[in-house]
Design an enzyme around this catalytic site. Structure first.
Site, mmCIF file in Angstrom:
data_model
loop_
_atom_site.group_PDB
_atom_site.id
_atom_site.type_symbol
_atom_site.label_atom_id
_atom_site.label_comp_id
_atom_site.label_asym_id
_atom_site.label_seq_id
_atom_site.Cartn_x
_atom_site.Cartn_y
_atom_site.Cartn_z
ATOM 1 N NE ARG B 277 -3.749 -2.364 0.527
ATOM 2 C CZ ARG B 277 -4.652 -2.832 1.393
ATOM 3 N NH1 ARG B 277 -5.034 -2.089 2.416
ATOM 4 N NH2 ARG B 277 -5.206 -4.026 1.212
ATOM 5 C CD GLU B 279 -3.433 3.583 2.901
ATOM 6 O OE1 GLU B 279 -4.091 4.309 3.651
ATOM 7 O OE2 GLU B 279 -3.432 2.337 2.961
ATOM 8 N NE ARG B 285 -5.880 1.933 12.544
ATOM 9 C CZ ARG B 285 -7.159 1.712 12.726
ATOM 10 N NH1 ARG B 285 -7.558 0.665 13.398
ATOM 11 N NH2 ARG B 285 -8.062 2.535 12.233
ATOM 12 C CG HIS B 286 -1.971 2.900 8.208
ATOM 13 N ND1 HIS B 286 -2.638 3.534 9.226
ATOM 14 C CD2 HIS B 286 -2.902 2.535 7.298
ATOM 15 C CE1 HIS B 286 -3.940 3.574 8.939
ATOM 16 N NE2 HIS B 286 -4.139 2.974 7.776
ATOM 17 C CD GLU B 428 -9.948 -3.121 9.116
ATOM 18 O OE1 GLU B 428 -9.520 -2.000 8.812
ATOM 19 O OE2 GLU B 428 -9.571 -4.175 8.543
ATOM 20 C CB SER B 431 -11.987 -4.981 5.535
ATOM 21 O OG SER B 431 -13.050 -4.152 5.191
ATOM 22 N NE ARG B 479 -4.027 -2.432 10.783
ATOM 23 C CZ ARG B 479 -4.919 -1.652 10.193
ATOM 24 N NH1 ARG B 479 -6.211 -1.934 10.287
ATOM 25 N NH2 ARG B 479 -4.537 -0.596 9.505
#
Lengths: 505, 505
Positions: B277, B279, B285-286, B428, B431, B479
């Protein structure tokens, strides 16, 4: 009887096979067939769907529900013979005009496009004679209800029967086979064949056996990064990634990280993950992305401790496949006949010089320190098979000159190294070595290879705070699958292969 | 007695700890210590190395060989107390002037740099009193021989004792703790701490339990490509790779490939692999690269069939960790105290609207179709824990508006969808959703989202030849590890984390 709960009724029958007609008013079976509305999780019926592989004589005269694909369909007067397929299994189903089915219903069934998914209610009947071409040869299904769950388009890009036909047969009688690009371009359909199903179930088994064995031996699974800041071996054959405002590389191997884990006291580690090679090689056994089964292990005094563990892991895989995946092996053999895979216990280990001697005896001219060419590798495999009757062996003590800089030199003969390859049916599936764990020797060897020390500083520094002697190796999953099954192209054992010319699907 | 075979003799004693002296001529112990030459697999001695964790009272008075690291070293008159470490285990070793050790030998032992690896021969002796700070509290080792196998540099970039100190303690009494960047920059050493060893052994266990459970449930493991030709979800947050003369992308999820496998009749599939990712998120948590535990499954009539399987898989993981990794959990708790992880069986499933109602009752203002913010997610976790006493629950039926285009709309309330998230300690971890398996509806939903149909043609085409209803989800391994153990940063549970600012080691 489970409640039909709207299945095949009212709004749920709104879309029909292309040739479908509205049920005639006089159709006494009109509630017994149709196209179901899309399953959107409207309901939780208590209907039990039986697996096709479980439909045997023991179930004779039972009424069952089955979900399967229309594999083939053949109308014949007032009857329609369907073959319903579920993964590697299939059964004949008969829709015949009578108490349950009207002629409209038979016509409806006959017109459902191949590969559509249907729900069928039927009575299991003992077959009068063995049904050839079906896995369930002793029973057939007498259909009482049939509803389309998902309709396939009428024109398939390839026919499943063509896709499982042995090439020899196709050549002999002129029937079609499917070429590799068509297969790969339409992989979703090609993967439905019994051969593909078997290949990839067996591949899943290889991964499972690999890990099962290593966990039993006390190994820890690690996860290594694929995006790395520096190309591990000098920068050739590496893919570049744009990384925010900078750039990075895709790991050509997890080796540095495996070794760091050894230096971090994990002692025995393995990982399973993608490995990337930007090699413009268009051969039967090269991919630009493949799955590496990697092992690294600290040892006490001799790297053969590690070689023995790796070889035993391979043996456990071979045995496990024989025991648990016999059906899959036989399914693949139908399309691609091949001798059963042979191996010895313990595994045969030859020294490189012995391999060279065998090749020379067979007329090959090569120097003591020359690397093995691919044809010589294969020839040696045949010679070893003849002499020792094994398809799996280890070649130990490669010349130092043909191995990477981090390979530990042999303590006795400085022209040799503590390194090894493993072969299946004459092709390399693993390359490994004792690694140099001493930063001083590692520096010397890197300099000898002309490697820029700045670029591998982090690698060398990993060994500065106490490093146990260790060895390891990396196995190519697709090659193991291919060679175990006697297939001829690694694209047959990669679900979605990547090579210099293929990036899709 | 194994033959010493040159160990500590002649040329094998060529490199010495920095402060080492040549053994004096009058040193009666001179053959009993030294620096071994680099282990290059010179020999295969039959010496057995005993594991430190196996050194218990039952072995009292036995002579054993042990390989371990010098964890600490403290000289005191004619004695030197060493703590020898092996992974999470350690034992006190005593070198004292006497029959076996000379004063030169004690000095040699006292001068070996911390983190060096040594081979020690010693007698196991019952300790007079419990030895605090060691895992082996009832015995100590009386050293008779000691050889350095791999020498660490004298200056360590971080001290292991500092690295396992609870932050609270460090703050209270002013002793040092180690900050995250120092840890990550020197990961090879940081990973040696008992906490790190435990975290990553437990993480290996999560992977193992995940796969064990799914294979028992009849799932097949698949390998999906990471280099892809088109960005799966519109092209945002995707890394670009140079691919020969063209370019490609790194897969943000294996979802398309999992779904293709479902369309190819594999029915139940899982995969474990890296997910990328791009991002620019710098949160606790990323990560830009993490390990996805992915599941996809065809179902019969309702996506809850899949939700139940996923939830049960998580429960099996939680149970397995409790049963098999209690030591690791306790080790981590020593540094990072935390409540034991609680879960219900069957798993609690709330609808999104119920979650929103609980939040509103707690004073949060939000619309029915608003997504959950991170603080609200955590608050809801606390509310659920209070009310139901579980750290794990499912939130079902998310508003359609906040989910991706391929999510199946709810058949009853078109503003809702057949989608779900799963939470651990209020964050989370998964998903998932029922996916649209109908090409026509998928096209409509993509258009509604303004997605260029050309770019997702291959995706939509996958469903044109009969597609079973299916659902799935993706779990973030780091996670799950973090939240199960009650840690606070995902970088603690990624061996070599990647974020926008970190690409090394």
């Amino acid at each position: 009887m489970p409640s039909a709960a709207g299945r095949g009724q009212g709004p749920e029958r709104d879309r029909r096979p292309e040739s479908g007609e509205q049920p005639a008013a006089d159709d006494y079976a009109k509630e017994r067939y149709g196209v179901s509305s899309m399953i959107q999780s409207q309901e939780k019926p208590d209907r039990v769907l039986v697996r096709i592989k479980d439909l045997t004589e023991e179930k004779a005269d039972e009424v069952v529900w089955v979900r399967g694909r229309i594999h083939t369909s053949r109308a014949k007067g007032k009857q329609c013979f369907l073959v319903l397929r579920q993964q590697q299994f299939n059964i004949q189903a008969l829709v015949a005009v009578g108490q349950h089915a009207s002629k409209q219903m038979v016509k409806f069934a006959a017109n459902i496009n191949k590969e559509s998914i249907v729900d069928v209610e039927g009575v299991v009947r003992k077959a009068h004679q063995k049904i050839g071409g079906c896995t369930q040869q002793d029973v057939e299904l007498h259909v009482q209800k049939i509803y389309v769950i998902s309709l396939a388009e009428p024109r398939l890009p390839l026919q499943l029967d063509d896709a499982v036909r042995p090439e020899v047969e196709g050549e002999e009688d002129g029937r079609a086979t499917v070429n590799q690009d068509t297969r790969l371009d339409n992989r979703v359909i090609d993967l439905r064949t019994s051969t593909s199903q078997a290949v990839f179930c067996l591949q899943s088994g290889i991964c499972q056996l690999f890990r099962e064995t290593l966990i039993r031996k006390g190994f820890v699974e690690i996860q290594t990064p694929k995006i790395i800041s520096a190309a591990s071996e000098g920068g050739a054959n590496v893919f570049t990634v744009s990384y925010f405002k900078s750039s990075a590389y895709l790991a050509q191997s997890p080796q540095l990280y495996k070794q760091m884990c050894i230096c971090a006291d994990f002692e025995k580690v393995f990982c399973v993950g993608p490995v990337f090679r930007a090699e413009d090689s268009n051969t039967h056994r090269h991919l630009t992305e493949f799955v590496g089964l990697d092992i690294e292990m600290a040892f006490n005094y001799h790297y053969h401790e590690v070689v023995d563990e790796i070889a035993d892991t391979m043996v456990q895989i071979f045995k496990g496949l024989q025991e648990r995946f016999q059906t899959e092996i036989q399914t693949v053999n139908k399309q691609f006949p091949c001798e059963p895979f042979k191996f010895l216990e313990p595994t045969l280990r030859l020294e490189y010089r012995e391999g060279v001697a065998m090749l020379r005896e067979a007329g090959v001219e090569m120097g003591d320190e020359d690397d093995l060419s691919t044809p010589n590798e294969k020839l040696l495999g045949r010679l070893v098979k003849e002499k020792y009757d094994t398809d799996f062996y280890i070649l130990d003590k490669y010349p130092l000159a043909v191995r990477p800089f981090y390979t530990m030199p042999d303590p006795v003969n400085p022209k040799n190294s503590n390194s090894y390859d493993m072969f299946m049916r004459g092709e390399e599936i693993l390359s490994g070595a004792q690694r140099i764990h001493d930063p001083q020797l590692l520096t010397e060897r890197a300099q000898h290879h002309g490697i820029d020390l700045e670029k591998i500083k982090a690698y060398i520094d990993s060994f500065r705070f106490g490093a146990p002697p260790h060895a390891g190796g990396g196995i190519g999953l697709e090659r193991v699958t291919m060679l175990y099954l006697g297939l001829h192209n690694v694209r047959q054992t990669s679900m979605f292969p990547r090579d210099p010319k293929r990036l899709t699907p």
